[in-house]
Design a protein around this motif. Structure first.
Motif, short mmCIF file in Angstrom:
data_model
loop_
_atom_site.label_atom_id
_atom_site.label_comp_id
_atom_site.label_asym_id
_atom_site.label_seq_id
_atom_site.Cartn_x
_atom_site.Cartn_y
_atom_site.Cartn_z
N GLU A 144 -3.63 4.54 -7.28
CA GLU A 144 -4.62 5.01 -6.25
C GLU A 144 -4.83 6.45 -6.66
N ASP B 270 0.82 -1.17 0.08
CA ASP B 270 0.03 0.21 0.08
C ASP B 270 0.90 1.31 -0.17
N ASP B 271 0.46 2.29 -0.61
CA ASP B 271 1.15 3.55 -0.77
C ASP B 271 2.46 3.40 -1.25
CA CA Z 1 -3.15 3.50 -0.22
#
Ligand code: CA
Ligand code: C2E
Ligand code: CA
Ligand code: CA
Length: 279
Positions: free
Chosen positions: A236, A179-180
């Motif tokens: 995202e 994530d990220d």
């Molecule tokens: Ca994220």
């Protein structure tokens, strides 16, 4: 969780920079909120960039406080992470998400996957694998329909421990998403060490596309890296057609953002899938 049917969204900015005492009362309110069933799950579509067909959903927690209104996760997750309540909330979210997916698949008439955020403290908890097994066993969901979203930071706290846990997760056929991606302070070496399937490119690199030459260079490099390492990429925070066009042309396969669907309650997602709104 209790369904209030209201979508009140109170602006929180006045409290954002409030004194620490406020966090203490917020913390007290959280324990009450668990008892009262004020936490809910929202689901945001992850779509194929080319066809825009929904492939899966990311599970995002929501807290609808009766008087404060919608408390954003950026406010309550860090508190839950500090006091350990995240273990309880996270276990509930994981199980509820696994139970939810078959309903989405039934509405869509095809297979989908569900993605769930795992916080650092949850990942490092002794009981995490039991929690995972309980969610899979209770729901009967095949492990390969579950994606667990973990940040680079979570993996780097104790890489040897992380390696062992990830191996166990892979035994259950769950997939791991970073994530990220790109915002942590870690080296790329972990991509070699750990069994990762998905990179979720942070919105920070997406929001100024296609104008920013630097962001474009970073995104292109990530797509290239992912291709050679046989990883999927989810961009995202895609908000514009221009961003989507750019990403699609560069071979980014998956998109998540307000453009293709905001986080929504399960019944709204079911209705959308049934009406084929997101085909
Ligand atoms: Ca994220
Ligand atoms: P995240 O995991 O990076 O989740 C993506 C965030 O970006 C979500 O914010 C989502 O609503 C938001 N987002 C999606 N598309 C767009 C877009 O096009 N534009 C913009 N500006 N934002 C977009 P949200 O729901 O407020 O969650 C914030 C963070 O809170 C999450 O970031 C995650 O770190 C954490 N979080 C949320 N739910 C959970 C949970 O169940 N467990 C854990 N551990 N953390 C959670
Ligand atoms: Ca996430
Ligand atoms: Ca983020």
């Amino acid at each position: 969780a209790k369904e209030t049917g209201k979508s009140r969204c109170v602006t929180y900015s006045a409290r954002q920079s409030g004194p620490p005492e406020h966090d203490i009362s917020l913390e007290a309110a959280m324990f009450n909120a668990v008892r009262e069933g004020e936490f809910q799950l929202y689901f945001q579509p992850i779509v194929d960039a080319r066809s825009r067909q929904i492939q899966g959903f990311e599970t995002l927690m929501r807290w609808k406080h009766p008087t404060l209104g919608m408390v954003p996760p950026a406010r309550f997750i860090p508190i839950a992470e500090t006091n350990g309540l995240i273990n309880l909330l996270g276990a509930w979210a994981l199980k509820a998400a696994c139970v939810q997916l078959p309903q989405f698949e039934e509405a869509a008439g095809r297979e989908l996957y569900i993605s769930v955020n795992i916080s650092p403290r949850q990942f490092r908890n002794d009981k995490f694998l039991d929690v995972l097994d309980d969610a899979l066993n209770f729901s009967g969901l095949p492990g390969n329909k579950l994606v667990l979203e973990i940040t680079e930071g979570t993996l780097m706290i104790d890489p040897a421990h992380a390696e062992a846990i990830l191996a166990k997760m892979t035994e259950r056929r769950a997939r791991i998403a970073i994530d990220d991606f790109g915002t942590g302070y870690s080296s790329l070496a972990y991509l070699k060490r750990f069994p990762i399937s998905v990179l979720k490119v942070d919105r920070a690199f997406i929001k100024d596309l296609p104008d920013s030459a630097k962001d474009a260079a970073i995104v292109n490099a990530v797509l290239d890296l992912a291709k050679h390492l046989d990883l999927s990429v989810v961009a995202e925070g895609v908000e514009t057609e221009l961003q989507l066009d750019y990403l699609e042309q560069r071979g980014c396969q998956y998109i998540q953002g307000y453009l293709t669907g905001k986080p929504m309650p399960a019944h709204v997602a079911v209705a959308a899938l049934k009406e084929d709104l997101y085909a």
